[in-house]
Design a protein around this motif. Structure first.
Motif, PDB file in Angstrom:
ATOM      1  N   LYS A  46      -1.157   1.078  13.880  1.00 49.99           N
ATOM      2  CA  LYS A  46      -0.523  -0.073  13.104  1.00 49.99           C
ATOM      3  C   LYS A  46      -1.474  -0.923  12.389  1.00 49.99           C
ATOM      4  N   VAL A  47      -2.689  -1.170  13.034  1.00 50.08           N
ATOM      5  CA  VAL A  47      -3.829  -1.756  12.374  1.00 50.08           C
ATOM      6  C   VAL A  47      -4.060  -0.944  10.981  1.00 50.08           C
ATOM      7  N   GLU A  48      -4.133   0.353  11.206  1.00 57.54           N
ATOM      8  CA  GLU A  48      -4.485   1.145   9.925  1.00 57.54           C
ATOM      9  C   GLU A  48      -3.425   0.784   9.049  1.00 57.54           C
ATOM     10  N   ARG A  49      -2.160   0.825   9.117  1.00 54.28           N
ATOM     11  CA  ARG A  49      -0.857   0.796   8.156  1.00 54.28           C
ATOM     12  C   ARG A  49      -1.030  -0.663   7.708  1.00 54.28           C
ATOM     13  N   LEU A  50      -1.208  -1.808   8.289  1.00 52.99           N
ATOM     14  CA  LEU A  50      -1.484  -2.869   7.921  1.00 52.99           C
ATOM     15  C   LEU A  50      -2.628  -3.023   6.870  1.00 52.99           C
ATOM     16  N   ASN A  51      -3.659  -2.746   7.242  1.00 51.44           N
ATOM     17  CA  ASN A  51      -4.859  -2.259   6.168  1.00 51.44           C
ATOM     18  C   ASN A  51      -4.665  -1.610   5.074  1.00 51.44           C
ATOM     19  N   GLN A  52      -3.530  -0.695   5.054  1.00 50.33           N
ATOM     20  CA  GLN A  52      -3.274   0.125   3.841  1.00 50.33           C
ATOM     21  C   GLN A  52      -2.401  -0.907   2.870  1.00 50.33           C
ATOM     22  N   ASP A  53      -1.511  -1.497   3.551  1.00 50.82           N
ATOM     23  CA  ASP A  53      -0.586  -2.380   3.006  1.00 50.82           C
ATOM     24  C   ASP A  53      -1.313  -3.339   2.403  1.00 50.82           C
ATOM     25  N   ILE A  54      -2.250  -4.052   2.982  1.00 50.60           N
ATOM     26  CA  ILE A  54      -2.934  -5.210   2.421  1.00 50.60           C
ATOM     27  C   ILE A  54      -3.922  -4.697   1.274  1.00 50.60           C
ATOM     28  N   SER A  55      -4.211  -3.435   1.261  1.00 55.99           N
ATOM     29  CA  SER A  55      -5.336  -2.682   0.268  1.00 55.99           C
ATOM     30  C   SER A  55      -4.168  -2.633  -1.161  1.00 55.99           C
ATOM     31  N   ALA A  56      -2.864  -1.976  -0.781  1.00 55.93           N
ATOM     32  CA  ALA A  56      -1.942  -1.878  -1.932  1.00 55.93           C
ATOM     33  C   ALA A  56      -1.643  -3.040  -2.342  1.00 55.93           C
ATOM     34  N   ALA A  57      -1.293  -4.191  -1.564  1.00 51.99           N
ATOM     35  CA  ALA A  57      -0.955  -5.537  -2.210  1.00 51.99           C
ATOM     36  C   ALA A  57      -2.038  -5.966  -3.052  1.00 51.99           C
TER      37      ALA A  57
END
Length: 157
Positions: A46-57
């Motif tokens: 979950k943390v990895e997915r959130l970090n990816q989402d933040i990077s994309a944003a």
């Protein structure tokens, strides 16, 4: 010296706490620990997915960052703040045109356009105007002016 019974009770209490935190329904120690290990792996994913989402944003914001806008109602008019971390050539003109279209008189303004764009303006309604405007209308007009300005600069690039 701490008794064995006390140590066993403390261990049992900690296992029950671990069981409740990880939403495990297991009853023996080994299964509780295995469930906790799976739970930790799920949290890591979950943390990895959130970090990816933040990077994309952040990447999409870096490509097309629109200025932030706030409009507050004052006793006789509005306090309008527009801020962008980047310089925005031509944006001031677009905003002033939007104020004029609204029939908003700028009573006082502070503008900085060097490394970033910052506008703080106090605007009052034109006395001759028949209907009054509210902060939301002013904010929408400012956002529309920014959008129009942004589309104009995108076409030039």
């Amino acid at each position: 010296m701490v008794s064995r019974e006390h140590k066993r009770a403390a261990l049992h209490e900690k296992l029950q706490l671990l069981r409740s935190i990880t939403n495990s329904h297991a009853v023996n120690k080994t299964t509780i620990i295995v469930d906790a290990s799976k739970y930790i792996e799920e949290l890591k994913q979950k943390v990895e997915r959130l970090n990816q989402d933040i990077s994309a944003a952040q990447t999409s914001n870096d490509q097309n960052p629109l200025p932030m806008v706030t409009v507050e109602t004052l006793e006789k008019g509005f306090l309008i703040n527009v801020f962008s971390e980047k310089s925005c050539p031509g944006l001031l003109v677009s905003l002033l045109e939007a104020f004029e279209e609204l029939g908003l008189n700028i009573l006082e303004a502070r503008v900085s356009c060097t490394d970033s764009f910052r506008l703080q303006a106090v605007g009052g309604e034109n006395e001759e105007q028949s209907e009054s405007i509210d902060a939301q209308v002013v904010k929408q007009a400012v956002l529309q002016a920014i959008k129009n300005w942004s589309e104009g600069t995108d076409q030039q690039e």
